[in-house]
Design a protein around this motif. Structure first.
Motif, PDB file in Angstrom:
ATOM      1  N   PHE A 129     -13.943  19.438  44.905  1.00  0.00           N
ATOM      2  CA  PHE A 129     -13.466  18.206  44.499  1.00  0.00           C
ATOM      3  C   PHE A 129     -13.888  17.158  45.566  1.00  0.00           C
ATOM      4  O   PHE A 129     -13.398  17.226  46.650  1.00  0.00           O
ATOM      5  N   SER A 130     -14.810  16.137  45.398  1.00  0.00           N
ATOM      6  CA  SER A 130     -15.215  15.288  46.639  1.00  0.00           C
ATOM      7  C   SER A 130     -15.692  13.852  46.022  1.00  0.00           C
ATOM      8  O   SER A 130     -16.374  13.540  44.939  1.00  0.00           O
ATOM      9  N   GLY A 131     -15.050  12.891  46.513  1.00  0.00           N
ATOM     10  CA  GLY A 131     -15.560  11.460  46.297  1.00  0.00           C
ATOM     11  C   GLY A 131     -14.807  10.831  45.347  1.00  0.00           C
ATOM     12  O   GLY A 131     -13.645  11.371  44.554  1.00  0.00           O
ATOM     13  N   LYS A 132     -15.147   9.433  45.019  1.00  0.00           N
ATOM     14  CA  LYS A 132     -13.943   8.691  44.177  1.00  0.00           C
ATOM     15  C   LYS A 132     -13.989   9.088  42.645  1.00  0.00           C
ATOM     16  O   LYS A 132     -12.964   9.126  42.142  1.00  0.00           O
ATOM     17  N   ALA A 133     -15.288   9.540  42.018  1.00  0.00           N
ATOM     18  CA  ALA A 133     -15.328   9.895  40.817  1.00  0.00           C
ATOM     19  C   ALA A 133     -14.206  11.078  40.462  1.00  0.00           C
ATOM     20  O   ALA A 133     -13.443  11.003  39.522  1.00  0.00           O
ATOM     21  N   ASP A 134     -14.269  12.045  41.357  1.00  0.00           N
ATOM     22  CA  ASP A 134     -13.427  13.208  41.226  1.00  0.00           C
ATOM     23  C   ASP A 134     -11.810  12.526  41.489  1.00  0.00           C
ATOM     24  O   ASP A 134     -10.839  13.199  40.638  1.00  0.00           O
ATOM     25  N   ALA A 135     -11.654  11.959  42.521  1.00  0.00           N
ATOM     26  CA  ALA A 135     -10.320  11.401  42.723  1.00  0.00           C
ATOM     27  C   ALA A 135      -9.706  10.587  41.704  1.00  0.00           C
ATOM     28  O   ALA A 135      -8.794  10.450  41.382  1.00  0.00           O
ATOM     29  N   ASP A 136     -10.643   9.874  41.023  1.00  0.00           N
ATOM     30  CA  ASP A 136     -10.263   8.852  39.852  1.00  0.00           C
ATOM     31  C   ASP A 136      -9.726  10.227  38.797  1.00  0.00           C
ATOM     32  O   ASP A 136      -8.945   9.635  37.753  1.00  0.00           O
ATOM     33  N   ALA A 137     -10.378  11.107  38.484  1.00  0.00           N
ATOM     34  CA  ALA A 137     -10.264  11.827  37.629  1.00  0.00           C
ATOM     35  C   ALA A 137      -8.933  12.630  37.572  1.00  0.00           C
ATOM     36  O   ALA A 137      -8.053  12.800  36.985  1.00  0.00           O
ATOM     37  N   LEU A 138      -8.816  12.915  38.909  1.00  0.00           N
ATOM     38  CA  LEU A 138      -7.391  13.500  39.320  1.00  0.00           C
ATOM     39  C   LEU A 138      -6.157  12.758  38.948  1.00  0.00           C
ATOM     40  O   LEU A 138      -5.111  12.963  38.516  1.00  0.00           O
ATOM     41  N   ILE A 139      -6.440  11.426  39.442  1.00  0.00           N
ATOM     42  CA  ILE A 139      -5.138  10.403  39.436  1.00  0.00           C
ATOM     43  C   ILE A 139      -4.955   9.825  38.084  1.00  0.00           C
ATOM     44  O   ILE A 139      -3.949   9.709  37.511  1.00  0.00           O
ATOM     45  N   GLY A 140      -6.145   9.678  37.037  1.00  0.00           N
ATOM     46  CA  GLY A 140      -6.188   9.266  35.700  1.00  0.00           C
ATOM     47  C   GLY A 140      -5.345   7.774  35.697  1.00  0.00           C
ATOM     48  O   GLY A 140      -5.726   7.107  36.425  1.00  0.00           O
ATOM     49  N   ASP A 141      -4.401   7.829  34.798  1.00  0.00           N
ATOM     50  CA  ASP A 141      -3.708   6.515  34.607  1.00  0.00           C
ATOM     51  C   ASP A 141      -2.530   6.254  35.305  1.00  0.00           C
ATOM     52  O   ASP A 141      -1.511   5.307  35.073  1.00  0.00           O
ATOM     53  N   ASP A 142      -2.210   6.859  36.461  1.00  0.00           N
ATOM     54  CA  ASP A 142      -1.081   6.825  37.369  1.00  0.00           C
ATOM     55  C   ASP A 142      -1.151   5.800  38.397  1.00  0.00           C
ATOM     56  O   ASP A 142      -1.686   6.044  39.245  1.00  0.00           O
ATOM     57  N   LEU A 143      -0.812   4.693  37.883  1.00  0.00           N
ATOM     58  CA  LEU A 143      -1.114   3.547  38.676  1.00  0.00           C
ATOM     59  C   LEU A 143      -0.255   3.480  39.959  1.00  0.00           C
ATOM     60  O   LEU A 143      -0.778   3.057  40.968  1.00  0.00           O
ATOM     61  N   LEU A 167       0.496   6.220  41.936  1.00  0.00           N
ATOM     62  CA  LEU A 167      -0.271   6.994  42.766  1.00  0.00           C
ATOM     63  C   LEU A 167      -1.602   6.287  43.329  1.00  0.00           C
ATOM     64  O   LEU A 167      -1.987   6.524  44.264  1.00  0.00           O
ATOM     65  N   ARG A 168      -2.228   5.587  42.256  1.00  0.00           N
ATOM     66  CA  ARG A 168      -3.370   4.827  42.637  1.00  0.00           C
ATOM     67  C   ARG A 168      -3.178   3.987  43.780  1.00  0.00           C
ATOM     68  O   ARG A 168      -3.998   3.717  44.680  1.00  0.00           O
ATOM     69  N   ARG A 169      -2.066   3.470  43.572  1.00  0.00           N
ATOM     70  CA  ARG A 169      -1.826   2.185  44.663  1.00  0.00           C
ATOM     71  C   ARG A 169      -1.331   2.986  46.153  1.00  0.00           C
ATOM     72  O   ARG A 169      -1.566   2.243  47.131  1.00  0.00           O
ATOM     73  N   ARG A 170      -1.217   4.062  45.660  1.00  0.00           N
ATOM     74  CA  ARG A 170      -0.737   4.738  47.193  1.00  0.00           C
ATOM     75  C   ARG A 170      -1.732   5.550  47.730  1.00  0.00           C
ATOM     76  O   ARG A 170      -1.536   6.188  48.891  1.00  0.00           O
ATOM     77  N   ALA A 171      -3.174   5.534  47.137  1.00  0.00           N
ATOM     78  CA  ALA A 171      -4.086   6.416  47.506  1.00  0.00           C
ATOM     79  C   ALA A 171      -5.476   5.794  47.878  1.00  0.00           C
ATOM     80  O   ALA A 171      -6.184   5.702  46.686  1.00  0.00           O
ATOM     81  N   PRO A 172      -5.507   4.760  48.731  1.00  0.00           N
ATOM     82  CA  PRO A 172      -6.690   4.109  49.010  1.00  0.00           C
ATOM     83  C   PRO A 172      -7.653   5.108  49.691  1.00  0.00           C
ATOM     84  O   PRO A 172      -7.342   6.051  50.002  1.00  0.00           O
ATOM     85  N   GLU A 173      -8.790   4.288  49.689  1.00  0.00           N
ATOM     86  CA  GLU A 173      -9.795   5.352  50.434  1.00  0.00           C
ATOM     87  C   GLU A 173     -10.286   6.583  49.635  1.00  0.00           C
ATOM     88  O   GLU A 173     -10.248   7.543  50.156  1.00  0.00           O
ATOM     89  N   LEU A 174     -10.158   6.451  48.397  1.00  0.00           N
ATOM     90  CA  LEU A 174     -10.661   7.598  47.295  1.00  0.00           C
ATOM     91  C   LEU A 174     -12.044   8.168  47.695  1.00  0.00           C
ATOM     92  O   LEU A 174     -12.246   9.210  47.397  1.00  0.00           O
ATOM     93  N   ALA A 175     -13.019   7.365  48.136  1.00  0.00           N
ATOM     94  CA  ALA A 175     -14.365   7.803  48.242  1.00  0.00           C
ATOM     95  C   ALA A 175     -14.322   9.020  49.285  1.00  0.00           C
ATOM     96  O   ALA A 175     -15.554   9.796  49.324  1.00  0.00           O
TER      97      ALA A 175
END
Length: 294
Positions: free
Chosen positions: A218-232, A234-242
């Motif tokens: 699992f690598s990079g922003k696309a995979d990270a976005d898929a893992l986080i989904g619509d959990d806003l 978690l998304r706010r707490r997880a910068p630098e997803l790339a």
């Protein structure tokens, strides 16, 4: 049915999401009585590193018809973890026989059985220095194999070294396998079909000589976005997803119902890469797996 798995990455906050994304691959179904099947409950355990501490969860007897590994780890925040689901072959279903085994910062888990273990058990244990041998609490071949591994680290003067080089760990595993194979050969037995995972919280090294082993990255922003989904939140707490990077490795995948992805999804299956038979695999944070033929 057994399962062995390891996870290493650079985002402790996303580890549980990685496991949940491959819950079907990691799930283990208990086999009931029948031709060629083993009955009885399974046991499971996992070890991980959190806040500078080594933490272990073990359940030596679990009567549920399936073990959902991802659910068992849903609240884990760690960037390195190894786990095991056990169909007992050597030793009873009790905590002392439940993987992973620990010595200080080291964790160890194994599937498969040392050939004719009863015939070499005493000699194999006697090859371990007394100060290490006293830490053997259970009855399994795996725990003794772990202590043989520790004895080679001790011989190299690296048993207490937290910043140990990958090559030292690989060499200790190879030497351990050589000793075990040598003793089994002396009593006319074939080499045991083993899969092993060992970690010190910095690197995971896997030895593959049993049923299928594969890994998924699992690598990079696309995979990270898929893992986080619509959990806003978690998304706010997880910068630098790339820069997110994980490797999930699993073994003992010979049962089609537990293949490393649903059989109906070729795209999902393609994300897993099979490890060649008789190989040693090194996993470090942020890097692709290093695979060497034994």
């Amino acid at each position: 049915m057994a399962r062995l798995f390891g996870l290493i990455g650079n985002r402790a906050d996303l580890a549980a999401r990685v496991l949940a994304s491959e819950a079907d691959a990691l799930r283990v179904h208990a086999r009931g009585p029948g031709p060629g099947a083993k009955g009885g409950p399974l046991g499971w355990g996992m070890g991980f590193y959190q806040g500078g501490e080594v933490l272990i969860r073990r359940r030596p007897i679990d009567d549920r018809p399936e073990i959902d590994v991802a659910k068992n780890a849903h609240d884990v925040r760690a960037d390195i973890l190894i786990g095991h689901v056990r169909q007992a072959t050597v030793g009873s279903l009790r905590t002392e026989n439940t993987h992973p085994f620990r010595y200080r910062q080291w964790l160890f888990a194994q599937t498969g059985t040392v050939s004719r273990f009863d015939g070499i058990k005493e000699r194999l244990a006697a090859s371990v220095p007394e100060f290490l041998r006293g830490g053997i609490r259970g009855e399994t071949d795996a725990e003794i194999v772990f202590h043989v591994f520790l004895s080679f680290l001790h011989d190299a003067g690296r048993l207490e070294d937290m910043s140990i080089e990958e090559g030292v760990v690989r060499d200790a595993l190879r030497s351990t396998l050589s000793v075990v194979d040598g003793m089994t050969a002396e009593i006319g037995a074939e080499p045991g079909a083993l899969n092993i995972l060992v970690t010190n919280g910095d690197v995971i090294v896997a030895l593959h000589r049993n049923d299928a082993m594969a890994y998924r990255q699992f690598s990079g922003k696309a995979d990270a976005d898929a893992l986080i989904g619509d959990d806003l939140q978690l998304r706010r707490r997880a910068p630098e997803l790339a820069h997110m990077h994980f490797v999930l490795l699993a073994s003992d995948l010979e049962d089609a119902s537990n293949a490393p992805a649903p059989a109906s999804s070729k795209a999902s299956l393609a994300r897993w890469k099979k490890i060649p038979d008789r190989a040693i695999v090194t996993l470090t944070r942020g890097d692709d797996p290093k695979i060497e033929v034994l």
